[in-house]
Design a protein around this motif. Structure first.
Motif, short mmCIF file in Angstrom:
data_model
loop_
_atom_site.label_atom_id
_atom_site.label_comp_id
_atom_site.label_asym_id
_atom_site.label_seq_id
_atom_site.Cartn_x
_atom_site.Cartn_y
_atom_site.Cartn_z
N PRO A 176 129.47 103.87 22.15
CA PRO A 176 129.92 103.22 23.38
C PRO A 176 130.10 101.70 23.25
N SER A 177 129.13 101.03 22.63
CA SER A 177 129.25 99.58 22.50
C SER A 177 130.36 99.21 21.53
N LEU A 178 130.57 100.01 20.49
CA LEU A 178 131.66 99.75 19.55
C LEU A 178 133.02 99.92 20.23
N LYS A 179 133.13 100.93 21.07
CA LYS A 179 134.38 101.12 21.81
C LYS A 179 134.67 99.92 22.70
N GLU A 180 133.64 99.44 23.37
CA GLU A 180 133.83 98.28 24.25
C GLU A 180 134.22 97.05 23.44
N MET A 181 133.63 96.91 22.25
CA MET A 181 133.96 95.77 21.40
C MET A 181 135.41 95.83 20.94
N CYS A 230 127.48 108.93 3.68
CA CYS A 230 127.08 108.05 4.78
C CYS A 230 128.16 107.00 5.06
N PHE A 231 128.73 106.42 4.01
CA PHE A 231 129.83 105.47 4.17
C PHE A 231 130.99 106.15 4.89
N ALA A 232 131.29 107.38 4.50
CA ALA A 232 132.41 108.10 5.09
C ALA A 232 132.16 108.40 6.56
N SER A 233 130.96 108.84 6.89
CA SER A 233 130.63 109.15 8.28
C SER A 233 130.70 107.89 9.14
N ALA A 234 130.22 106.78 8.60
CA ALA A 234 130.28 105.51 9.34
C ALA A 234 131.72 105.10 9.58
N ALA A 235 132.57 105.24 8.58
CA ALA A 235 133.97 104.89 8.74
C ALA A 235 134.64 105.76 9.79
N LYS A 236 134.32 107.02 9.80
CA LYS A 236 134.88 107.93 10.80
C LYS A 236 134.45 107.52 12.20
N LEU A 237 133.17 107.12 12.36
CA LEU A 237 132.66 106.66 13.66
C LEU A 237 133.39 105.40 14.11
N VAL A 238 133.59 104.49 13.18
CA VAL A 238 134.28 103.22 13.49
C VAL A 238 135.72 103.48 13.93
N LYS A 239 136.38 104.38 13.23
CA LYS A 239 137.75 104.73 13.62
C LYS A 239 137.77 105.36 15.01
N GLU A 240 136.82 106.24 15.27
CA GLU A 240 136.73 106.89 16.59
C GLU A 240 136.51 105.85 17.69
N ALA A 241 135.81 104.78 17.36
CA ALA A 241 135.53 103.72 18.34
C ALA A 241 136.77 102.90 18.67
N GLY A 242 137.84 103.07 17.90
CA GLY A 242 139.07 102.33 18.17
C GLY A 242 139.28 101.14 17.28
N PHE A 243 138.43 100.98 16.26
CA PHE A 243 138.63 99.89 15.32
C PHE A 243 139.88 100.15 14.48
N ASP A 244 140.45 99.07 13.94
CA ASP A 244 141.74 99.17 13.25
C ASP A 244 141.62 99.18 11.74
N MET A 297 135.32 96.54 11.12
CA MET A 297 133.88 96.71 10.95
C MET A 297 133.54 96.74 9.47
N GLU A 298 132.54 95.95 9.09
CA GLU A 298 132.06 95.95 7.72
C GLU A 298 131.06 97.09 7.53
N LEU A 299 131.23 97.85 6.47
CA LEU A 299 130.33 98.95 6.13
C LEU A 299 129.45 98.48 4.97
N ALA A 300 128.13 98.51 5.18
CA ALA A 300 127.24 97.92 4.18
C ALA A 300 126.01 98.77 3.95
N HIS A 301 125.40 98.55 2.78
CA HIS A 301 124.13 99.18 2.42
C HIS A 301 123.41 98.17 1.54
N GLY A 302 122.14 97.85 1.89
CA GLY A 302 121.42 96.81 1.17
C GLY A 302 120.93 97.21 -0.20
N GLY A 303 120.92 98.50 -0.50
CA GLY A 303 120.46 98.92 -1.82
C GLY A 303 119.06 98.43 -2.10
N LYS A 304 118.88 97.78 -3.24
CA LYS A 304 117.53 97.36 -3.66
C LYS A 304 116.96 96.24 -2.79
#
Length: 648
Positions: free
Chosen positions: A86-91, A154-168, A104-111
């Motif tokens: 919801p907040s991503l859609k509003e953004m 996880c990267f893929a699922s996050a990207a799918k969520l971001v696209k669903e939120a309306g990000f470009d 949206m930047e997709l990140a993972h801190g790793g070590k």
């Protein structure tokens, strides 16, 4: 978009079916604070929307974390939580209101992840390329094949969520020593299986992530990949290998975003996030070299704040896209001003790290020059209503100038009085210091805004309280500033002793051997300036540390500079007397004479309370601004001036 002034910079670019209205993109900037569930608040949205409103072609939200194990701190957007939607859609909708693409930047801190887990506990072990102990003392477990595929999903699922939120577009963070960069780096990836060793093997995990994301978002959705063109660390890869990495990415992503360095290395931090001691555009050469070898559009960045320089970068083919972060904090309307012929009204980022410091310590957005930053939600609909009044501002430093401009823009009749022949106050000391050029340029911007706002400026006029009372003002705003602290030691009136006013000319009125009395931020920066002129400089500081009042990122930048300088620093040392030979001091090892041609006073400032208090009864309402309350930073003066003017 008007492309009369910057035809290349203002020209649209289409990336995999998505058109960006110009070539200035908002680089990823994360949120210093979120709600308890790590979803974006109204305040966060207002900050990013204000960047979008100013004319950027896109705005990237930084550090969207794709996996709970990948968190580096507790205030990153949790893209593994569907309730972020919801907040991503509003953004996204907020950005689109201004014809600005949402990224949206997709990140993972790793070590480097899990040092500070969400619930405050030690959390589980971090994961990375190898078994090791990270700089925070946390155990890092080498990722198994199962881990690698799980994180890629996880990267893929996050990207799918971001696209669903309306990000470009999504931006994969593969630089600065984050997880994918850890696998890419020969100094951080010590694996001997198919995920480490050769360049082909080290690129295998990033390519898997890209493949999984492409499957999740489809072929007509842009993917940007951020990489470090070179790491600049011992054993790290150079631009030559960076080019080979880019060639592997070529055609598999839609933008190759070339940054630099490893975030966790203090000496390289000032390259990744350029300090004021490094030239603007310091990392552009990396993108320019990459661009020679790939067909994919290339983005560049690196302390860029000048539209003329940006235009040249695009026109000459060094890069296709400019990315800015701190400059869009300092002046969110930078693109609109550049493209409408108002370059002289652009406030340029001086790279003082005020924003970084407040982000990390106060958990808020902030800027030395922009008082609205961090308060965009409150300021979203302009100034509150008021009735016109006669306003007198006493003092033409940055705080007084900002107060006068804001008051005039609200409809008040404003006159500003300055006792000197020039406006700028203490910032006049920065005029001839190369690494402070952007700070002095701020004075010139404020001068133009005073004129545009219709403020009457009276220079060479030291207004007394009695004279002010006779003006019949409704409001008097005293911004009389502070005075230098002069240590009460014998010989302090010697001809060798000078104040910062000695720096108001070029070359400065300074001898060859210089002792700086006071090793705070101001004294330390003066030392760097004078060292650059070839002077023999010694800092004398009575505390047990130098530049104790500086932001720690800025102090780190000064340390990096001083490492190769001849500057001498003497702490725990108290001035005893000025002699014809120099400065006599008491130090832990006994009495020391520091020979000097010039002794530069930088012992600090004290509020001019006597002058400020004399105005108390000179008008129905009297406001105090900036250093006359307490000596502080330019950020405090500018913010104080802005909000006091709103109080009228």
């Amino acid at each position: 978009m008007n492309n009369k002034y910057y035809p290349n910079l203002a020209s649209p670019i289409t990336i995999n079916g998505v058109t960006f209205k110009n070539r200035i993109f908002g680089a990823p900037m994360s949120n210093p604070e979120l709600d308890p569930d790590c979803h974006m608040r109204k305040e966060d949205m207002a900050f990013h929307e204000n960047r979008a409103r100013g004319g950027l072609a896109s705005v990237a939200i930084g550090l969207g974390i794709v996996d709970a194990v990948g968190r580096t701190h507790t205030k990153e957007v949790t893209l593994y939580d569907v309730m972020s939607l919801p907040s991503l859609k509003e953004m996204a909708k907020a950005m689109h209101r201004h014809n600005c693409n949402a990224v949206m930047e997709l990140a993972h801190g790793g070590k480097y992840a899990n040092a500070r887990s969400h619930d405050g506990s030690a959390g589980q072990s971090a994961i990375g390329p190898n078994d090791e102990i990270n700089p925070d003392g946390l155990t890092v477990r080498s990722m198994t094949e199962e881990d690698i595929y799980r994180v890629a999903d996880c990267f893929a699922s996050a990207a799918k969520l971001v696209k669903e939120a309306g990000f470009d577009m999504v931006l994969i963070h593969g630089g600065h020593g984050w997880l994918l960069g850890q696998f890419m780096s020969p100094s951080m990836n010590k694996r001997t299986d198919r995920w480490g060793g050769s360049l082909e093997n080290r690129m295998r995990f990033p390519l898997l992530v890209i493949e999984k994301i492409r499957e999740a978002v489809g072929c007509r959705f842009p993917i940007e990949y951020r990489m470090s063109g070179a790491e600049f660390t011992p054993g790290g890869y150079t631009i030559e290998e960076g080019v080979e990495m880019a060639k592997v990415l070529d055609g598999k992503v839609d933008i190759i975003h070339v940054s630099a360095g490893v975030h966790e290395d203090p000496e390289v931090f000032v390259i990744t996030h350029p300090s004021m001691f490094i030239e603007h555009g310091c990392n552009v050469f990396l993108a320019a070299e990459v661009k020679k070898h790939v067909k994919t559009p290339v983005a560049t960045l690196g302390g860029l704040n000048d539209p003329d320089m940006m235009e040249e970068i695009i026109a000459s083919g060094k890069a296709d896209i400019i990315e800015i972060a701190r400059q869009s904090i300092c002046d969110p309307y930078f693109p609109e001003k550049a493209f409408s012929g108002k370059k002289d009204d652009i406030t340029r980022c001086c790279r003082c790290f005020t924003c970084f410091y407040n982000y990390l310590t106060n958990r808020t957005y902030s800027c030395a020059f922009n008082p609205v930053v961090g308060n965009e939600l409150e300021n979203k609909f302009g100034f509150p209503a008021t009735s016109p009044k006669k306003v007198v501002v006493v003092g033409g430093g940055p705080g007084g100038m900002e107060a006068a401009i804001t008051a005039a823009n609200r409809g008040h009749a404003v006159t500003l009085y300055e006792k000197n022949s020039r406006l700028g106050g203490q910032l006049l000391s920065e005029e001839h210091i190369p690494f402070k050029a952007d700070m002095f340029r701020f004075v010139k911007v404020l001068e133009k805004r005073l004129e545009k706002a219709g403020v009457t400026v009276k220079l060479n006029t030291e207004l007394t309280a009695e004279q002010a009372a006779e003006l019949g003002a409704d409001v008097i705003m005293t911004a009389v500033g502070a005075k230098p602290i002069v240590p009460p030691i014998p010989g302090i009136d010697n001809h060798k002793v000078v104040t910062l006013e000695a720096l108001h000319q070029t070359p400065p009125a300074i001898g060859q051997k210089v002792v700086i009395l006071g090793g705070g931020l101001v004294g330390s920066e003066c030392a760097i300036y004078l060292d650059g002129l070839g002077k023999e400089v010694t800092i004398v500081e009575m505390k047990d540390d130098w530049a104790a009042d500086s932001y720690f990122m800025h102090k780190n930048a000064m340390k990096v500079y001083m490492k190769d300088s001849t500057i001498k620093i003497q702490v725990n040392t108290t001035a005893k007397a000025v002699t014809e030979e120099g400065l006599l001091c008491t130090a832990p090892e006994g009495e020391i004479l520091f020979e000097a041609d010039t002794i530069l006073l930088a012992a600090g400032m004290k509020a001019d309370r006597k002058t400020a208090e004399s105005f108390y009864n000179a008008a129905p309402r009297v406001f105090e601004i900036g250093d006359c309350i307490r000596a502080g930073r330019v950020a405090d003066a500018v913010s104080n001036g802005y909000y006091r003017a709103i109080d009228i």
